[in-house]
Design a protein around this motif. Structure first.
Motif, short mmCIF file in Angstrom:
data_model
loop_
_atom_site.label_atom_id
_atom_site.label_comp_id
_atom_site.label_asym_id
_atom_site.label_seq_id
_atom_site.Cartn_x
_atom_site.Cartn_y
_atom_site.Cartn_z
N TRP A 1 0.85 -1.19 0.00
CA TRP A 1 0.00 0.00 0.00
C TRP A 1 0.89 1.24 0.00
CZ3 TRP A 1 -4.74 -0.67 3.78
CH2 TRP A 1 -5.52 -1.74 3.33
N ASP B 1 -2.42 0.11 -4.40
CA ASP B 1 -1.79 -1.16 -4.10
C ASP B 1 -0.84 -1.51 -5.24
OD1 ASP B 1 -1.44 -4.14 -4.21
OD2 ASP B 1 -2.67 -4.06 -2.41
N TYR C 1 -6.89 3.29 -4.04
CA TYR C 1 -7.66 3.22 -2.80
C TYR C 1 -8.08 4.58 -2.28
CZ TYR C 1 -6.73 -1.76 -1.98
OH TYR C 1 -6.70 -3.12 -2.06
#
Length: 374
Positions: free
Chosen positions: A157, A210, A217
């Motif tokens: 992430w 990601d 995200y």
């Protein structure tokens, strides 16, 4: 100027004590850590909120010439030294940038703000802090594509926050110490986010992405994510050689982002917590971060304000954008404190709609307001 001094006095007090852990919070941490076996983030007085307060204090020192603001930031680094320059996360690397800026201010004039012995002591502290940051970064874990993750427990992430926290330090330290590997790490970090973390339709950043799946995200255009990305680019570009292959592409990305972010300025002069949410709540910390980054780019010559409507390469299309932002933030300062600041983000898509007086609002707004003409 009195408003800047009031905010700076608040910042000087906050940087020495934040975070304050109350008895109630201690009990919550005990229950979560001992009984529920949750892994808790450490209580860290040398993380990004304190470093952001330090940046505001240095801007206030430049604006007022008052040594106490420089020393408040310098004493923060001395306290960090007492821990052995402890680094938990990428967040702590902002103190390395703070150290380089303090050194610059100490040496800016023939008769600097500190006496000879005091100045030598601070140069030593700053130099040690910079080396500690550089050594930690050299040994830090990387993703498969060589990127610094925000946290090791989510290795793939990649957050926008990291760009503003580490890239300016990596670029400046790399140039000043002849370390091309560290500088290239910053360039790669910026390039990868610009390639993988942006929304094609709006031109605004997601909060992150990601690396393995390519999934983007959280929300598009979170105000502080825009601030972190602008900060990372504005703080890095002056240290990247213009003749390098990367400079021009990163510069154009910065100019496009500055233009796009500027187009979301609200009629009242501020920026919403999520830029597209024009009828949503303002966020003074996003406003301060965006303003400080754009003002920095103006000073370095990366950016100009267009005096006419319409766009032009290297110029903001909205005339008076920074002046309007300055006015609304000035109106928000009351008694040396600035409200309307969004509380701490907990993770992707976790933005508690709680607004008040927080160090990241104080530090970012102070840095911006102190850098503006009065």
């Amino acid at each position: 100027m009195e408003q800047v001094r009031g905010l700076a006095d608040t910042a000087a007090a906050q940087i020495a004590v934040y975070p304050v852990v109350t008895g109630k919070e201690k009990m919550k941490r005990l229950i979560k850590g001992t009984l529920l076996h949750h892994k808790l983030a450490p209580v860290d007085p040398f993380s990004w909120p304190n470093a952001m307060l330090g940046e505001g204090l240095l801007a206030a020192f430049e604006a007022t010439g008052e040594k106490k603001y420089l020393m408040a930031a310098a004493n923060h680094l001395k306290r960090w030294k007492s821990t052995g320059y402890r680094i938990y996360y990428v967040d702590n690397i902002m103190n390395g940038s703070l150290a380089m800026r303090i050194e610059e201010l100490i040496d800016a004039k023939e008769e600097g703000p500190l006496g000879a012995a005091e100045a030598d002591e601070m140069r030593g502290v700053c130099g040690e802090a910079e080396k500690a940051c550089a050594e930690w970064l050299r040994g830090a874990v990387r993703t498969g594509q060589g990127i610094l993750p925000y946290r090791e427990h989510h290795m793939d992430w990649l957050f926008a926050d990291t760009l503003g926290m580490v890239c300016p330090f990596l670029c400046r330290y790399g140039v000043q110490n002849g370390d091309k590997e560290l500088q290239q790490a910053a360039v790669r970090q910026l390039q990868q986010f610009l390639q993988n973390g942006m929304d094609e339709r709006t031109g605004l950043p997601y909060h992150g992405y990601d690396e393995k799946s390519g999934m983007k995200y959280s929300i598009i255009g979170w105000g502080r994510a825009c601030g972190w990305l602008l900060k990372g680019l504005a703080g890095s570009l002056p240290w990247i050689a213009e003749e390098s292959g990367e400079y021009e592409s990163l510069k154009q990305a910065f100019l496009r982002l500055a233009e796009t972010v500027g187009s979301y300025q609200r009629p009242d002069g501020g920026f919403s917590w999520q830029l597209e949410a024009q009828e949503g709540h303002r966020d003074s910390s996003a406003e301060g971060m965006i303003g400080a980054a754009l003002a920095s780019a103006m000073r370095s010559g990366l950016l100009q304000e267009n005096e006419e409507n319409g766009t032009c390469g290297g110029k903001l299309s909205a005339p008076g954008l920074l002046e309007r932002l300055q006015r609304i933030l000035q109106q928000t300062v009351k008694g040396g404190r600035i409200g309307e600041c969004l509380g701490e983000c907990r993770d992707f898509a976790e933005y508690p709609q709680v607004y008040g007086d927080y160090p990241w609002g104080t530090g970012s707004a102070l840095e911006f307001l102190a850098s503006m003409p009065r």
